[in-house]
Scaffold this motif. Structure first.
Motif, PDB file in Angstrom:
ATOM      1  N   THR A 296       1.008  -1.225  -0.005  1.00 33.22           N
ATOM      2  CA  THR A 296       0.017   0.013  -0.068  1.00 33.22           C
ATOM      3  C   THR A 296       0.802   1.118  -0.037  1.00 33.22           C
ATOM      4  N   ALA A 297       1.873   1.369   0.809  1.00 32.08           N
ATOM      5  CA  ALA A 297       2.855   2.405   0.783  1.00 32.08           C
ATOM      6  C   ALA A 297       3.408   2.607  -0.432  1.00 32.08           C
ATOM      7  N   LEU A 298       3.750   1.489  -1.082  1.00 24.39           N
ATOM      8  CA  LEU A 298       4.595   1.933  -2.572  1.00 24.39           C
ATOM      9  C   LEU A 298       3.497   2.342  -3.535  1.00 24.39           C
ATOM     10  N   LEU A 299       2.396   2.136  -3.331  1.00 23.50           N
ATOM     11  CA  LEU A 299       1.414   2.703  -4.165  1.00 23.50           C
ATOM     12  C   LEU A 299       1.376   4.176  -4.081  1.00 23.50           C
ATOM     13  N   LEU A 300       1.546   4.492  -2.845  1.00 26.33           N
ATOM     14  CA  LEU A 300       1.448   6.051  -2.444  1.00 26.33           C
ATOM     15  C   LEU A 300       2.671   6.784  -2.645  1.00 26.33           C
ATOM     16  N   LEU A 301       3.779   6.044  -3.057  1.00 26.91           N
ATOM     17  CA  LEU A 301       5.301   6.750  -3.072  1.00 26.91           C
ATOM     18  C   LEU A 301       5.550   6.889  -4.661  1.00 26.91           C
ATOM     19  N   PRO A 302       6.498   7.751  -4.645  1.00 21.26           N
ATOM     20  CA  PRO A 302       7.294   7.877  -6.009  1.00 21.26           C
ATOM     21  C   PRO A 302       8.097   6.625  -6.429  1.00 21.26           C
ATOM     22  N   SER A 303       8.748   6.847  -7.622  1.00 23.37           N
ATOM     23  CA  SER A 303       9.647   5.787  -8.120  1.00 23.37           C
ATOM     24  C   SER A 303      10.946   5.569  -6.949  1.00 23.37           C
ATOM     25  N   GLU A 304      11.309   6.676  -6.721  1.00 20.39           N
ATOM     26  CA  GLU A 304      12.526   6.786  -5.607  1.00 20.39           C
ATOM     27  C   GLU A 304      12.046   7.370  -4.320  1.00 20.39           C
ATOM     28  N   PHE A 305      12.407   6.755  -3.180  1.00 22.69           N
ATOM     29  CA  PHE A 305      12.014   7.339  -1.772  1.00 22.69           C
ATOM     30  C   PHE A 305      13.072   7.030  -0.972  1.00 22.69           C
ATOM     31  N   THR A 306      13.074   7.487   0.411  1.00 21.24           N
ATOM     32  CA  THR A 306      13.957   7.236   1.393  1.00 21.24           C
ATOM     33  C   THR A 306      13.322   6.150   2.463  1.00 21.24           C
ATOM     34  N   GLU A 307      14.212   5.520   3.337  1.00 23.46           N
ATOM     35  CA  GLU A 307      13.473   4.641   4.334  1.00 23.46           C
ATOM     36  C   GLU A 307      12.474   5.298   5.055  1.00 23.46           C
ATOM     37  N   GLN A 308      12.759   6.471   5.466  1.00 17.65           N
ATOM     38  CA  GLN A 308      11.799   7.412   6.381  1.00 17.65           C
ATOM     39  C   GLN A 308      10.778   7.654   5.858  1.00 17.65           C
ATOM     40  N   ASN A 393      -0.074  -6.202  -9.852  1.00 11.82           N
ATOM     41  CA  ASN A 393      -0.091  -7.463  -8.995  1.00 11.82           C
ATOM     42  C   ASN A 393       0.092  -6.826  -7.546  1.00 11.82           C
ATOM     43  N   MET A 394       0.449  -5.749  -7.213  1.00 13.39           N
ATOM     44  CA  MET A 394       0.240  -5.517  -5.898  1.00 13.39           C
ATOM     45  C   MET A 394      -1.058  -5.009  -5.626  1.00 13.39           C
ATOM     46  N   VAL A 395      -1.617  -4.233  -6.510  1.00 13.83           N
ATOM     47  CA  VAL A 395      -3.171  -3.942  -6.319  1.00 13.83           C
ATOM     48  C   VAL A 395      -3.870  -5.159  -6.031  1.00 13.83           C
ATOM     49  N   ARG A 396      -3.722  -6.364  -6.672  1.00  7.06           N
ATOM     50  CA  ARG A 396      -4.691  -7.691  -6.663  1.00  7.06           C
ATOM     51  C   ARG A 396      -4.243  -8.096  -5.292  1.00  7.06           C
ATOM     52  N   ARG A 397      -3.269  -8.001  -4.679  1.00  2.53           N
ATOM     53  CA  ARG A 397      -2.896  -8.791  -3.436  1.00  2.53           C
ATOM     54  C   ARG A 397      -3.050  -7.834  -2.089  1.00  2.53           C
ATOM     55  N   LEU A 398      -3.687  -6.819  -2.312  1.00  4.38           N
ATOM     56  CA  LEU A 398      -4.059  -6.037  -1.299  1.00  4.38           C
ATOM     57  C   LEU A 398      -5.135  -6.922  -0.503  1.00  4.38           C
ATOM     58  N   PRO A 399      -5.456  -6.664   0.969  1.00  3.15           N
ATOM     59  CA  PRO A 399      -6.399  -7.339   1.601  1.00  3.15           C
ATOM     60  C   PRO A 399      -7.808  -7.008   1.033  1.00  3.15           C
ATOM     61  N   ARG A 400      -8.408  -8.166   1.183  1.00  4.01           N
ATOM     62  CA  ARG A 400      -9.756  -8.376   0.369  1.00  4.01           C
ATOM     63  C   ARG A 400     -10.723  -7.082   0.803  1.00  4.01           C
TER      64      ARG A 400
END
Length: 518
Positions: A296-308, A393-400
């Motif tokens: 879910t966080a990856l869907l909200l983030l750009p192509s590059e981002f930091t740990e924080q 594929n990430m969207v498909r595997r989100l909680p139901r």
């Protein structure tokens, strides 16, 4: 572009992180190659040992446990025995395709070291003091964790409170809290709600408000049927320590972890907690929860981002739509503080999961150094593949339950006719036993993932808010009844005081920054 929790580690917290970053190193090793020397070193220093039979001292229940180093009698949370070999510890890459949440033993987990990232390493004496509190409850607790600022600090170690809130705390609790005197929060997972409250009311009637006098049947109905399915008893003293504990049925807990129907408890377990009693079913469901949080966080983030930015986005998920965040009762910088002071534990929790995902990786030259993880000032950069097929594929595997909300939002956005939409939902039905298929993203999933980043972020955040808002609001209203008027007033006053202190600290920090810049 607003990223939740994006902050840079300040020099004021470097000493604190230096003392704790070593504790995160063990969980990080699982991302290294099997024969990497750092991985072998970690396996030797923080071993869970083989499967053991542990006797619950209070209830006489024998349970199979694989919690790492949880039975050590040494002064630290480590042992010297070795972990299973790399071949035995590897987790199948498709373990989350169709997880069996009806398991009853740790041996039924996908691998012998499955879910070790969930176990945070804390001071041994402090851990034992927390366990002693659990032993004061005769009602059977199957799963338990401690969480919050009373266990994991959210301010600089030098911060002090005016007075301790604990009447007679153990030396370990006083030492670890450093004079801050914070109430310690627990969640207890139980098998039978009414039976548990019946036993607990006999032993600890003073823990309950007036509703307790109406019997365990009513208490259990209030717990299970309203809000997020949790019953809290705050401001109770156990073993000389002021605590708040919430009771939840294990079925309710596992459902929220795997489906995100409320994100109330799933959100708490997306942050570092100290698990004190483990359960195989909950461990599996929570691993589903954690990898779902990353996706879910990856869907909200750009192509590059930091740990924080990543950990801040994850930590902030369950606060989206929480009505308490709109009131002057929660520090607006709460998410940033959680990540800032618990970066090592977030690494331990999520780094092994990140390594197992095919579409994201650490992308920072500093990570090529064998000891970069020991550097508390490192805020590593990550990169993800923005290809719509992979993100679909990430969207498909989100909680139901959560995925259904996102689908409905995009049905409206794309103006899909109801008959066509119903057909798509039928094809993505996870519950049909006649269908055996890999959870690959459909054309609809890929279309969602390929939406403009700003629009995708808006829709995902909207789905999160619709998940969180109502359960959180009704849980807060339920708390007024279950907690009682006096305790509720005390709770609100303390929250307001914490909010004001947080504001003062931020203003002071801003003033200091301006002075340095001038």
């Amino acid at each position: 572009m607003q990223i939740i929790g994006a902050n840079i580690v300040s020099s004021s917290i470097i000493p604190y992180l230096s003392r704790n970053l070593l504790l995160a190193r063990v969980g990080w090793q699982s991302r290294l190659p099997p024969r990497h020397p750092l991985r072998q070193q970690a396996f030797a220093s923080d071993s869970p040992g083989n499967t053991k039979k542990e006797k619950d001292d209070d209830h006489g229940v024998t349970a199979t446990s694989q919690a790492p180093s949880e039975t050590s009698s040494t002064s630290r949370d480590t042992t010297t025995s070795s972990r299973p070999s790399a071949g035995q510890t590897s987790t199948p890459p498709d373990w989350d395709e169709d997880p069996n949440l009806n398991i009853s033993a740790f041996s039924q987990l996908p691998s012998s070291t499955f879910g070790y990232n969930q176990h945070m390493i804390i001071n041994h004496d402090f851990k034992e003091a927390l366990r002693q509190i659990l032993w004061q409850f005769r009602a059977p607790i199957r799963y338990a964790f401690a969480y919050g600022s009373g266990v994991f600090p959210q301010t600089a170690s030098g911060s002090k409170s005016a007075a301790t809130v604990h009447p007679h705390p153990s030396p370990a609790i006083s030492s670890l809290q450093g004079g801050q005197g914070k109430m310690i929060d627990f969640i207890f997972g139980v098998s039978y709600t009414q039976h548990w409250h019946s036993l607990n009311l006999q032993q600890h009637r003073d823990h309950y408000s007036a509703i307790g006098s109406l019997g365990s049947s009513l208490v259990s109905r209030v717990q299970d049927n309203y809000g997020a399915g949790v019953y809290f008893n705050p401001y109770v003293t156990v073993n000389g320590t002021l605590i708040k504990y919430g009771v939840v049925n294990l079925d309710t807990l596992c459902r929220d972890l795997s489906e995100w129907d409320t994100l109330y408890l799933a959100g708490r377990l997306q942050k570092p907690v100290k698990i004190l009693r483990d359960d195989p079913r909950v461990r599996l469901a929570n691993q589903v929860n954690l990898i779902s949080a990353v996706r879910t966080a990856l869907l909200l983030l750009p192509s590059e981002f930091t740990e924080q930015e990543l950990y801040g986005t994850i930590a902030g998920l369950s606060y989206l739509g929480d009505p308490r965040m709109a009131l002057p009762t929660e520090n607006p910088n709460k998410v940033a503080n959680i990540v800032r002071y618990q970066l090592p534990n977030f690494r331990r929790l999520y780094a092994p999961l990140i390594e197992n995902l095919p579409n994201v990786s650490f992308h920072d030259p500093r990570c090529s150094s064998s000891d970069w993880m020991d550097d508390p000032g490192t805020n590593a950069t990550l990169a993800q593949d923005m290809d719509p097929k992979r993100r679909g594929n990430m969207v498909r595997r989100l909680p139901r339950s959560f995925r259904s909300k996102l689908y409905f939002r995009y049905q409206s956005k794309f103006q899909i006719p109801q008959l066509d939409f119903d057909k798509m939902l039928e094809e993505s039905n996870d519950l049909d036993p006649a269908r055996v298929r890999r959870q690959q993203g459909s054309v609809f999933d890929q279309r969602i993932a390929g939406d403009r980043q700003e629009d995708l972020r808006k829709e995902v955040r909207g789905a999160i808010k619709s998940t969180v808002q109502w359960p959180s609001a009704t849980q807060s209203l339920k708390g007024i009844i279950t907690t009682g008027f006096v305790r509720s007033v005390r709770y609100v006053r303390e929250k307001i005081a914490k909010y004001r202190k947080g504001q003062e600290r931020e203003q002071s920090a801003s003033g200091s920054a301006r002075e340095k810049g001038s």
